[in-house]
Design an enzyme around this catalytic site. Sequence first.
Site, short mmCIF file in Angstrom:
data_model
loop_
_atom_site.label_atom_id
_atom_site.label_comp_id
_atom_site.label_asym_id
_atom_site.label_seq_id
_atom_site.Cartn_x
_atom_site.Cartn_y
_atom_site.Cartn_z
N GLU A 1 0.84 -1.20 0.00
CA GLU A 1 0.00 0.00 0.00
C GLU A 1 0.88 1.25 0.00
O GLU A 1 1.65 1.47 0.93
CB GLU A 1 -0.89 -0.02 1.25
CG GLU A 1 -1.72 1.24 1.44
CD GLU A 1 -2.32 1.31 2.83
OE1 GLU A 1 -3.06 2.28 3.09
OE2 GLU A 1 -2.06 0.42 3.65
N ASP B 1 -0.82 -1.17 5.88
CA ASP B 1 -0.69 -0.63 7.23
C ASP B 1 -1.59 -1.36 8.21
O ASP B 1 -2.66 -1.86 7.83
CB ASP B 1 -1.04 0.87 7.25
CG ASP B 1 -0.03 1.71 6.47
OD1 ASP B 1 1.09 1.20 6.24
OD2 ASP B 1 -0.37 2.85 6.10
N ASP C 1 -3.85 -0.56 10.21
CA ASP C 1 -4.90 0.35 10.67
C ASP C 1 -6.16 0.09 9.85
O ASP C 1 -6.23 -0.85 9.05
CB ASP C 1 -4.45 1.81 10.55
CG ASP C 1 -4.07 2.21 9.12
OD1 ASP C 1 -4.34 1.41 8.18
OD2 ASP C 1 -3.51 3.30 8.92
N ASP D 1 -7.48 1.78 7.33
CA ASP D 1 -7.28 1.89 5.88
C ASP D 1 -6.56 0.66 5.33
O ASP D 1 -6.89 0.16 4.25
CB ASP D 1 -6.46 3.15 5.55
CG ASP D 1 -7.26 4.44 5.76
OD1 ASP D 1 -8.50 4.35 5.74
OD2 ASP D 1 -6.65 5.50 5.94
#
Length: 643
Positions: A432, A505, A507, A509
């Site tokens: 990403e 990541d 998280d 997202d």
Amino acid sequence: MTSVPVDTEYDENQIQVLEGLEAVRKRPGMYIGSTSSRGLHHLVYEIVDNAIDEALAGYCTRIEVVIEKDNSITVTDNGRGIPVGIHPKEGVPAVELVFTKLHAGGKFGGGGYKVSGGLHGVGASVVNALSEFLEVEIANGEHIYYQRYERGNRCSELQQIGDTAKTGTRVHFKPDGQIFEDLVYQFDTLLLRLREQAFLNAGIRIVLKDDRDDAPENHKEVDLRYEGGIKEFVQYENRNKEPLHPDVIYVNAVRENCEAEVAMQYNDGYSENIISFANNISTTEGGTHETGFKAALTKVINDYARKYGFLKENDDNLKGEDVREGLTAIISVKVTEAQFEGQTKTKLGNSEMRSMVEKMVNEKLGEFFEENPSVAKIVVDKAMTASRAREAARRARENTRRKSALESSTLPGKLADCSDRDNTYTEIYIVEGDSAGGSAKMGRDRRFQAILPLWGKMLNVEKARIDRVYGNDKLMPVITALGAGIGDEFDVSKIRYGKVVIMADADVDGAHIRTLMLTFFFRFMRPLIEEGHVYIAQPPLYKVSRGKLEKYVYSDDELKQVLSNEFADGKPPAIQRYKGLGEMNPEQLWETTMNPETRIMLQVNLEDARQADETFTILMGDKVEPRRKFIEDYSSTVVNLDI
């Protein structure tokens, strides 16, 4: 158990012995498919299937399955009870033969069952052989009998332990830790299978209980009973989708030795969902009944479209994939002499079932369309739209190939390829963002690790046909880099990298990126997941350091343990929270996430395709309420789930 009198001959004379148990513990995979979680759950299905056979014969109305505190299983039914009389040829109680001899049962021409799902099943004997212990308790309308076995061997003589007017069988077993890699039962996995059986046997009551201390409240007890049968099954499968017509289409036919029924309904999605069964056994690889259904469906829809001018004289016929887009269908057949392919009964081989199902659907679905022209128009319009999209995808695919042929390199510009070409060794990281991609490129081992950065908003393929995938600037680089095509043309043997690693990541997202990418692989490259090529990288959440001592931590729970165990004394450590992969330098990224000797990666497995299909529909589909409920139900085990 029930007090319904037994008035049919089902005794020791109906039990026939075909062979012994010798090889089961040596080669368990031959009998239950694997010794993984799949095989563990298969043990339950075998015992439940015996109770279902009693229901098919008309003698069982209630089945209860309990996951006990120690992950042992108890299955109780109110059927006739396994025969306890002395077998005329073997000289031991019939129940002992059922649990200690492979293929000993009332389903081999002895007259015990007319229709059985367990005809080629591995049965109670294999469950016994692969269990640390197994106890059986039988009520035959007069007495209660008990016997115990350990790892397939009898531990006691059959004992009469009481009197009763009820009938039924209770089996309690604990899978053997010497055999199975995983001994923890998954409630949802069992629920999926038991719900199927409740749908397929309209009116039967199946109860699933979880008595483990950590069982969530919604797992304590689920009571399953569906009077609507497979019509209700279709409605359940479409509950998170938008049906295109309100009523489920249902057709059935009965012959002397077999019967067939089909229920179907179209929704506004793009995936087909055909689920087939033979004698209540899920035929996940299809077979003759599915082949007959698909052939007839394609013919009926094309005939109707021709007759009423939806297809003009020069138009090509609609293809099978066109008429099945957005279709949910349940096919259930019952046949006296079922012929299954494979030990675990995943494909039906009876040739007569193809002609029976094909004839039934040709005649009765044709009649339904004539009598319900508004529904027929919806179905034909859906198929014709799918046909146009398929043609658009074909043109896009050809354009992509022509463009690639003209370019000097067919690989994506942002791909940092590896030097090795052996796909048993190579791996590609789909990363990403450009920042993380840069660190990954610098930190990788260039010999076998390729890096492909993704950027921007990715297409949600749950809401898109394949024609929108071609030319998509986020997905085409992935397709090109893997080199194995997509959809019907996907060939897993051609993949350029043996491991496909999604690195995002830690998280919300990042979770969204992972889910989008997994949805894409599942919908358009499913064998990639089925054959174990897809992995999820696990970057650390924290770096904890004090002086020269450094520790990378991958979860909040692990952080608490590290702080209390390794950094409990002295000066408080410095804690760095990684907000993204880009915060790590190349050396850190290599050490924590990419070095095969130190990294943590999760392999994506597809234990159950239907369960995965449903999950992707919930997470990536249009309906908000099912997604909200999913998150509420699994909030204790799911983190960073984007809604």
